[in-house]
Design a protein around this motif. Structure first.
Motif, PDB file in Angstrom:
ATOM      1  N   VAL A   1       0.835  -1.203   0.000  1.00 32.72           N
ATOM      2  CA  VAL A   1       0.000   0.000   0.000  1.00 32.72           C
ATOM      3  C   VAL A   1       0.870   1.254   0.000  1.00 32.72           C
ATOM      4  O   VAL A   1       0.625   2.210  -0.758  1.00 32.72           O
ATOM      5  N   SER A   2       1.906   1.260   0.813  1.00 35.36           N
ATOM      6  CA  SER A   2       2.810   2.414   0.861  1.00 35.36           C
ATOM      7  C   SER A   2       3.481   2.648  -0.487  1.00 35.36           C
ATOM      8  O   SER A   2       3.556   3.781  -0.976  1.00 35.36           O
ATOM      9  N   ARG A   3       3.970   1.572  -1.096  1.00 34.70           N
ATOM     10  CA  ARG A   3       4.648   1.713  -2.387  1.00 34.70           C
ATOM     11  C   ARG A   3       3.673   2.105  -3.493  1.00 34.70           C
ATOM     12  O   ARG A   3       4.003   2.895  -4.372  1.00 34.70           O
ATOM     13  N   TYR A   4       2.452   1.552  -3.448  1.00 29.09           N
ATOM     14  CA  TYR A   4       1.445   1.905  -4.457  1.00 29.09           C
ATOM     15  C   TYR A   4       1.191   3.411  -4.448  1.00 29.09           C
ATOM     16  O   TYR A   4       1.126   4.064  -5.494  1.00 29.09           O
ATOM     17  N   HIS A   5       1.042   3.956  -3.222  1.00 27.60           N
ATOM     18  CA  HIS A   5       0.792   5.397  -3.128  1.00 27.60           C
ATOM     19  C   HIS A   5       2.014   6.192  -3.567  1.00 27.60           C
ATOM     20  O   HIS A   5       1.884   7.186  -4.293  1.00 27.60           O
ATOM     21  N   ALA A   6       3.179   5.754  -3.159  1.00 29.40           N
ATOM     22  CA  ALA A   6       4.396   6.485  -3.507  1.00 29.40           C
ATOM     23  C   ALA A   6       4.629   6.512  -5.007  1.00 29.40           C
ATOM     24  O   ALA A   6       5.084   7.519  -5.561  1.00 29.40           O
ATOM     25  N   GLU A   7       4.304   5.414  -5.672  1.00 26.64           N
ATOM     26  CA  GLU A   7       4.536   5.306  -7.114  1.00 26.64           C
ATOM     27  C   GLU A   7       3.317   5.712  -7.935  1.00 26.64           C
ATOM     28  O   GLU A   7       3.340   5.644  -9.164  1.00 26.64           O
ATOM     29  N   GLN A   8       2.241   6.113  -7.248  1.00 29.07           N
ATOM     30  CA  GLN A   8       1.022   6.616  -7.898  1.00 29.07           C
ATOM     31  C   GLN A   8       0.444   5.603  -8.894  1.00 29.07           C
ATOM     32  O   GLN A   8       0.134   5.934 -10.045  1.00 29.07           O
ATOM     33  N   LEU A   9       0.279   4.381  -8.424  1.00 28.41           N
ATOM     34  CA  LEU A   9      -0.348   3.367  -9.260  1.00 28.41           C
ATOM     35  C   LEU A   9      -1.816   3.714  -9.486  1.00 28.41           C
ATOM     36  O   LEU A   9      -2.430   4.457  -8.704  1.00 28.41           O
ATOM     37  N   PHE A  10      -2.382   3.151 -10.539  1.00 26.24           N
ATOM     38  CA  PHE A  10      -3.788   3.384 -10.866  1.00 26.24           C
ATOM     39  C   PHE A  10      -4.603   2.144 -10.517  1.00 26.24           C
ATOM     40  O   PHE A  10      -4.162   1.014 -10.725  1.00 26.24           O
ATOM     41  N   PHE A  11      -5.799   2.363  -9.996  1.00 24.98           N
ATOM     42  CA  PHE A  11      -6.673   1.260  -9.607  1.00 24.98           C
ATOM     43  C   PHE A  11      -7.982   1.383 -10.385  1.00 24.98           C
ATOM     44  O   PHE A  11      -8.757   2.311 -10.166  1.00 24.98           O
ATOM     45  N   GLY A  12      -8.226   0.455 -11.278  1.00 27.46           N
ATOM     46  CA  GLY A  12      -9.453   0.509 -12.071  1.00 27.46           C
ATOM     47  C   GLY A  12      -9.755  -0.812 -12.737  1.00 27.46           C
ATOM     48  O   GLY A  12     -10.529  -0.877 -13.682  1.00 27.46           O
ATOM     49  N   HIS A  13      -9.149  -1.877 -12.242  1.00 18.49           N
ATOM     50  CA  HIS A  13      -9.322  -3.192 -12.842  1.00 18.49           C
ATOM     51  C   HIS A  13      -9.855  -4.185 -11.815  1.00 18.49           C
ATOM     52  O   HIS A  13      -9.298  -5.260 -11.608  1.00 18.49           O
ATOM     53  N   GLY A  14     -10.916  -3.774 -11.143  1.00 20.20           N
ATOM     54  CA  GLY A  14     -11.517  -4.652 -10.152  1.00 20.20           C
ATOM     55  C   GLY A  14     -11.467  -4.099  -8.744  1.00 20.20           C
ATOM     56  O   GLY A  14     -12.220  -4.521  -7.874  1.00 20.20           O
ATOM     57  N   THR A  15     -10.574  -3.154  -8.503  1.00 16.95           N
ATOM     58  CA  THR A  15     -10.515  -2.453  -7.228  1.00 16.95           C
ATOM     59  C   THR A  15     -10.395  -0.965  -7.510  1.00 16.95           C
ATOM     60  O   THR A  15     -10.074  -0.558  -8.629  1.00 16.95           O
ATOM     61  N   ASP A  16     -10.648  -0.154  -6.476  1.00 11.18           N
ATOM     62  CA  ASP A  16     -10.536   1.287  -6.677  1.00 11.18           C
ATOM     63  C   ASP A  16      -9.660   1.957  -5.627  1.00 11.18           C
ATOM     64  O   ASP A  16      -9.684   3.177  -5.472  1.00 11.18           O
ATOM     65  N   ASN A  17      -8.864   1.152  -4.897  1.00 16.40           N
ATOM     66  CA  ASN A  17      -7.995   1.742  -3.877  1.00 16.40           C
ATOM     67  C   ASN A  17      -6.807   0.818  -3.630  1.00 16.40           C
ATOM     68  O   ASN A  17      -6.830  -0.373  -3.959  1.00 16.40           O
ATOM     69  N   ALA A  18      -5.765   1.390  -3.031  1.00 17.71           N
ATOM     70  CA  ALA A  18      -4.503   0.669  -2.835  1.00 17.71           C
ATOM     71  C   ALA A  18      -4.655  -0.519  -1.892  1.00 17.71           C
ATOM     72  O   ALA A  18      -4.075  -1.589  -2.122  1.00 17.71           O
ATOM     73  N   TRP A  19      -5.422  -0.363  -0.826  1.00 17.18           N
ATOM     74  CA  TRP A  19      -5.542  -1.447   0.156  1.00 17.18           C
ATOM     75  C   TRP A  19      -6.181  -2.680  -0.472  1.00 17.18           C
ATOM     76  O   TRP A  19      -5.663  -3.798  -0.326  1.00 17.18           O
ATOM     77  N   ASP A  20      -7.307  -2.501  -1.171  1.00 18.02           N
ATOM     78  CA  ASP A  20      -7.980  -3.657  -1.767  1.00 18.02           C
ATOM     79  C   ASP A  20      -7.112  -4.312  -2.832  1.00 18.02           C
ATOM     80  O   ASP A  20      -7.075  -5.537  -2.959  1.00 18.02           O
ATOM     81  N   ASP A  21      -6.416  -3.494  -3.627  1.00 21.69           N
ATOM     82  CA  ASP A  21      -5.556  -4.041  -4.677  1.00 21.69           C
ATOM     83  C   ASP A  21      -4.423  -4.866  -4.055  1.00 21.69           C
ATOM     84  O   ASP A  21      -4.126  -5.985  -4.502  1.00 21.69           O
ATOM     85  N   ALA A  22      -3.800  -4.318  -3.014  1.00 27.51           N
ATOM     86  CA  ALA A  22      -2.690  -5.026  -2.364  1.00 27.51           C
ATOM     87  C   ALA A  22      -3.175  -6.309  -1.697  1.00 27.51           C
ATOM     88  O   ALA A  22      -2.519  -7.357  -1.784  1.00 27.51           O
ATOM     89  N   ARG A  23      -4.298  -6.241  -1.021  1.00 30.47           N
ATOM     90  CA  ARG A  23      -4.842  -7.429  -0.362  1.00 30.47           C
ATOM     91  C   ARG A  23      -5.179  -8.507  -1.389  1.00 30.47           C
ATOM     92  O   ARG A  23      -4.895  -9.692  -1.193  1.00 30.47           O
ATOM     93  N   GLN A  24      -5.779  -8.074  -2.517  1.00 33.70           N
ATOM     94  CA  GLN A  24      -6.123  -9.036  -3.569  1.00 33.70           C
ATOM     95  C   GLN A  24      -4.879  -9.728  -4.101  1.00 33.70           C
ATOM     96  O   GLN A  24      -4.867 -10.953  -4.292  1.00 33.70           O
ATOM     97  N   LEU A  25      -3.816  -8.958  -4.327  1.00 31.53           N
ATOM     98  CA  LEU A  25      -2.595  -9.549  -4.887  1.00 31.53           C
ATOM     99  C   LEU A  25      -1.905 -10.470  -3.872  1.00 31.53           C
ATOM    100  O   LEU A  25      -1.519 -11.594  -4.209  1.00 31.53           O
ATOM    101  N   VAL A  26      -1.771 -10.024  -2.648  1.00 29.88           N
ATOM    102  CA  VAL A  26      -1.061 -10.813  -1.642  1.00 29.88           C
ATOM    103  C   VAL A  26      -1.809 -12.116  -1.353  1.00 29.88           C
ATOM    104  O   VAL A  26      -1.208 -13.205  -1.354  1.00 29.88           O
ATOM    105  N   LEU A  27      -3.103 -12.024  -1.114  1.00 36.26           N
ATOM    106  CA  LEU A  27      -3.861 -13.236  -0.804  1.00 36.26           C
ATOM    107  C   LEU A  27      -3.999 -14.131  -2.030  1.00 36.26           C
ATOM    108  O   LEU A  27      -3.861 -15.351  -1.947  1.00 36.26           O
ATOM    109  N   GLY A  28      -4.267 -13.521  -3.179  1.00 35.45           N
ATOM    110  CA  GLY A  28      -4.439 -14.311  -4.391  1.00 35.45           C
ATOM    111  C   GLY A  28      -3.179 -15.039  -4.801  1.00 35.45           C
ATOM    112  O   GLY A  28      -3.228 -16.185  -5.260  1.00 35.45           O
ATOM    113  N   ALA A  29      -2.025 -14.394  -4.624  1.00 38.20           N
ATOM    114  CA  ALA A  29      -0.753 -15.009  -4.995  1.00 38.20           C
ATOM    115  C   ALA A  29      -0.475 -16.263  -4.182  1.00 38.20           C
ATOM    116  O   ALA A  29       0.222 -17.176  -4.643  1.00 38.20           O
TER     117      ALA A  29
END
Length: 310
Positions: free
Chosen positions: A19-47
């Protein structure tokens, strides 16, 4: 990953760091999530093949070395290459269903999912016997429709052979080979004489200006599924011109055009499109009854011809 990443030990460590790195690098969220926390949780748990609903207590479990290496490699690609999470996992969710995805198809995210979950009420006059998912991509819209309408035959149509390979994998994955099948062709070309009670389409509709301004994450998706001419309506015009020939007497046409809604309204001011509302978010999806498609077919064909120079 930086040296500090090597000190990440638990699921929670990795989610927080991401989440910290996503915000620092200004990633975009629009492929199933709309925020850094959900995107990070999806990737970590899904992986790690863990469910999204995992109880928070498990987030403090420590990872094995091979799990950390695998997860950190994926996080590196998400951050440095801007690869959307769904592609990294090879899976996306639509209407509560899992779909196989890769860079041959768009990542499912259409608000049409909300219509499917409501069985298109109140717009369908009756239970549809035949449904067409036009410009199907991964097949998610048509397959989700097959789950809601258990007696319906569903056709998935797309121009891209690559996309249809993914769609066919999803048909098999969901065990729907007896009712759902895919056809290849440009628009309605592969469906001569066929009529449907419901035609649903999420075609490419991004206009040239929006396409040029899209975040880097969209660069991993097939351009064929996004851009479609200067105003985004090259394919939509074809669909409108031919829909009347492929709808049953009481059939319904539903098409997503997103931000290109402004171009649709400007080009067809004579047509009383029904623009659908989405309580959970979304816009730019119109509905036309078969009667309207027949009534305006001459106009639709005229506007198509004027744009193609015929």
């Amino acid at each position: 990953m930086t040296a500090s990443a090597s000190r990440l030990r638990t699921l929670r460590d990795h989610i927080r760091w991401a989440v910290s790195r996503y915000h620092a690098e200004q990633l975009f969220f629009g492929h199933g999530t709309d925020n850094a926390w959900d995107d990070a949780r999806q990737l970590v748990l899904g992986a790690l093949h863990l469910p999204w609903e995992l109880a928070d207590g498990y987030l403090d479990c420590r990872l094995e070395d091979d799990e950390r290496e695998h997860l950190q490699a994926l996080l590196r690609r998400r951050i440095e290459e801007r690869v959307p999470t769904a592609y990294l996992l090879g899976q996306a969710w639509f209407c509560g269903l899992p779909f196989i995805v890769d860079e041959r198809v768009l990542i499912p995210r259409s608000p049409i999912a909300q219509l499917i979950e409501r069985r298109f009420e109140p717009w369908l006059p009756g239970e549809p016997a035949r449904i067409l998912d036009l410009c199907t991509g991964s097949g998610c819209i048509g397959i989700a429709c097959a789950y809601e309408f258990l007696e319906a035959e569903v056709v998935l149509a797309d121009l891209s052979f690559d996309a249809l390979e993914v769609a066919n994998r999803n048909i098999e994955h969901h065990g729907l080979e007896e009712r759902v099948y895919a056809v290849q062709g440009d628009g309605f070309d592969a469906l001569p004489g066929q009529r449907f009670d419901l035609i649903v389409s999420n075609p490419p509709y991004v206009d040239a200006e929006d396409f040029a301004d899209m975040p880097a994450e969209y660069g991993h998706e097939p351009a064929l599924g996004l851009a479609c001419g200067n105003d985004g309506l090259d394919l939509v015009r074809c669909i409108l011109a031919e829909a009347a020939d492929h709808l049953t007497e009481q059939g319904v046409l539903i098409v997503e055009v997103g931000n290109s809604q402004v171009h649709v309204e400007a080009q067809y001011p004579e047509v009383d499109f029904t623009w659908l509302d989405f309580p959970e978010g979304g816009h730019g999806v119109f509905l036309l009854a078969a009667r309207q498609c027949r009534e305006h077919q001459a106009l639709f064909r005229e506007r198509l011809a004027s744009r193609t120079g015929d």
